[in-house]
Design a protein around this motif. Structure first.
Motif, PDB file in Angstrom:
ATOM      1  N   MET A   1      -3.603 -34.866  25.739  1.00 23.00           N
ATOM      2  CA  MET A   1      -4.359 -36.020  25.346  1.00 23.00           C
ATOM      3  C   MET A   1      -3.735 -37.299  25.909  1.00 23.00           C
ATOM      4  O   MET A   1      -4.451 -38.268  26.169  1.00 23.00           O
ATOM      5  CB  MET A   1      -4.459 -36.100  23.832  1.00 23.00           C
ATOM      6  CG  MET A   1      -5.402 -37.173  23.367  1.00 23.00           C
ATOM      7  SD  MET A   1      -5.713 -37.180  21.630  1.00 23.00           S
ATOM      8  CE  MET A   1      -4.298 -38.029  21.021  1.00 23.00           C
ATOM      9  N   LEU A   2      -2.437 -37.317  26.109  1.00 24.14           N
ATOM     10  CA  LEU A   2      -1.779 -38.501  26.657  1.00 24.14           C
ATOM     11  C   LEU A   2      -2.274 -38.785  28.075  1.00 24.14           C
ATOM     12  O   LEU A   2      -2.528 -39.935  28.431  1.00 24.14           O
ATOM     13  CB  LEU A   2      -0.259 -38.315  26.663  1.00 24.14           C
ATOM     14  CG  LEU A   2       0.543 -39.460  27.260  1.00 24.14           C
ATOM     15  CD1 LEU A   2       0.360 -40.712  26.423  1.00 24.14           C
ATOM     16  CD2 LEU A   2       1.989 -39.083  27.364  1.00 24.14           C
ATOM     17  N   ARG A   3      -2.456 -37.723  28.846  1.00 22.98           N
ATOM     18  CA  ARG A   3      -2.935 -37.890  30.218  1.00 22.98           C
ATOM     19  C   ARG A   3      -4.340 -38.493  30.232  1.00 22.98           C
ATOM     20  O   ARG A   3      -4.625 -39.410  31.004  1.00 22.98           O
ATOM     21  CB  ARG A   3      -2.907 -36.539  30.920  1.00 22.98           C
ATOM     22  CG  ARG A   3      -3.285 -36.588  32.355  1.00 22.98           C
ATOM     23  CD  ARG A   3      -3.088 -35.228  32.983  1.00 22.98           C
ATOM     24  NE  ARG A   3      -3.747 -35.164  34.256  1.00 22.98           N
ATOM     25  CZ  ARG A   3      -3.950 -34.078  34.933  1.00 22.98           C
ATOM     26  NH1 ARG A   3      -3.535 -32.917  34.449  1.00 22.98           N
ATOM     27  NH2 ARG A   3      -4.556 -34.099  36.087  1.00 22.98           N
ATOM     28  N   LEU A   4      -5.215 -37.981  29.382  1.00 26.17           N
ATOM     29  CA  LEU A   4      -6.565 -38.512  29.286  1.00 26.17           C
ATOM     30  C   LEU A   4      -6.547 -39.964  28.819  1.00 26.17           C
ATOM     31  O   LEU A   4      -7.293 -40.805  29.331  1.00 26.17           O
ATOM     32  CB  LEU A   4      -7.405 -37.658  28.328  1.00 26.17           C
ATOM     33  CG  LEU A   4      -8.833 -38.129  28.062  1.00 26.17           C
ATOM     34  CD1 LEU A   4      -9.635 -38.154  29.349  1.00 26.17           C
ATOM     35  CD2 LEU A   4      -9.483 -37.238  27.025  1.00 26.17           C
ATOM     36  N   SER A   5      -5.687 -40.271  27.873  1.00 26.59           N
ATOM     37  CA  SER A   5      -5.571 -41.625  27.355  1.00 26.59           C
ATOM     38  C   SER A   5      -5.118 -42.594  28.444  1.00 26.59           C
ATOM     39  O   SER A   5      -5.633 -43.715  28.547  1.00 26.59           O
ATOM     40  CB  SER A   5      -4.596 -41.652  26.181  1.00 26.59           C
ATOM     41  OG  SER A   5      -4.468 -42.940  25.676  1.00 26.59           O
ATOM     42  N   LEU A   6      -4.187 -42.182  29.270  1.00 26.15           N
ATOM     43  CA  LEU A   6      -3.715 -43.051  30.347  1.00 26.15           C
ATOM     44  C   LEU A   6      -4.770 -43.242  31.427  1.00 26.15           C
ATOM     45  O   LEU A   6      -4.913 -44.336  31.982  1.00 26.15           O
ATOM     46  CB  LEU A   6      -2.430 -42.492  30.951  1.00 26.15           C
ATOM     47  CG  LEU A   6      -1.204 -42.570  30.052  1.00 26.15           C
ATOM     48  CD1 LEU A   6      -0.010 -41.890  30.717  1.00 26.15           C
ATOM     49  CD2 LEU A   6      -0.875 -43.998  29.695  1.00 26.15           C
ATOM     50  N   ILE A   7      -5.518 -42.194  31.726  1.00 27.06           N
ATOM     51  CA  ILE A   7      -6.601 -42.320  32.705  1.00 27.06           C
ATOM     52  C   ILE A   7      -7.688 -43.251  32.183  1.00 27.06           C
ATOM     53  O   ILE A   7      -8.201 -44.106  32.906  1.00 27.06           O
ATOM     54  CB  ILE A   7      -7.174 -40.931  33.054  1.00 27.06           C
ATOM     55  CG1 ILE A   7      -6.142 -40.134  33.839  1.00 27.06           C
ATOM     56  CG2 ILE A   7      -8.464 -41.058  33.855  1.00 27.06           C
ATOM     57  CD1 ILE A   7      -6.502 -38.680  34.045  1.00 27.06           C
ATOM     58  N   LEU A   8      -8.023 -43.098  30.905  1.00 22.35           N
ATOM     59  CA  LEU A   8      -9.020 -43.993  30.313  1.00 22.35           C
ATOM     60  C   LEU A   8      -8.522 -45.432  30.283  1.00 22.35           C
ATOM     61  O   LEU A   8      -9.301 -46.369  30.448  1.00 22.35           O
ATOM     62  CB  LEU A   8      -9.363 -43.531  28.897  1.00 22.35           C
ATOM     63  CG  LEU A   8     -10.234 -42.288  28.793  1.00 22.35           C
ATOM     64  CD1 LEU A   8     -10.315 -41.830  27.352  1.00 22.35           C
ATOM     65  CD2 LEU A   8     -11.615 -42.556  29.353  1.00 22.35           C
ATOM     66  N   HIS A   9      -7.213 -45.608  30.081  1.00 24.92           N
ATOM     67  CA  HIS A   9      -6.652 -46.957  30.015  1.00 24.92           C
ATOM     68  C   HIS A   9      -6.808 -47.685  31.346  1.00 24.92           C
ATOM     69  O   HIS A   9      -6.975 -48.908  31.362  1.00 24.92           O
ATOM     70  CB  HIS A   9      -5.184 -46.911  29.606  1.00 24.92           C
ATOM     71  CG  HIS A   9      -4.606 -48.275  29.429  1.00 24.92           C
ATOM     72  ND1 HIS A   9      -3.969 -48.922  30.456  1.00 24.92           N
ATOM     73  CD2 HIS A   9      -4.600 -49.115  28.373  1.00 24.92           C
ATOM     74  CE1 HIS A   9      -3.576 -50.110  30.022  1.00 24.92           C
ATOM     75  NE2 HIS A   9      -3.955 -50.253  28.772  1.00 24.92           N
TER      76      HIS A   9
END
Length: 63
Positions: A1-9
């Motif tokens: 989920m951290l990877r997705l969160s950073l991409i969304l950021h």
């Protein structure tokens, strides 16, 4: 989920920063400090928003 969160950021942060800069410029405040402050505020506001969206997307992963 951290990877997705950073991409969304990346996308959300750029969008919020851009919107904040446009709002500041339309309001008539054109100094460098105000513009940079608006960009920083948009960048920082994107962290909790992208985390929330990533959490909602990962919850809905069950098909």
């Amino acid at each position: 989920m951290l990877r997705l969160s950073l991409i969304l950021h990346l996308f959300i942060g750029a969008t919020l920063s851009g919107v904040a800069i446009v709002v500041v410029l339309v309001a008539g405040a054109g100094s460098l400090a105000v513009i940079l402050g608006a960009a920083l505020a948009g960048f920082l506001a994107a962290f909790p928003l992208s985390h929330l969206i990533a959490r909602k997307l990962s919850e809905d992963d069950g098909c």
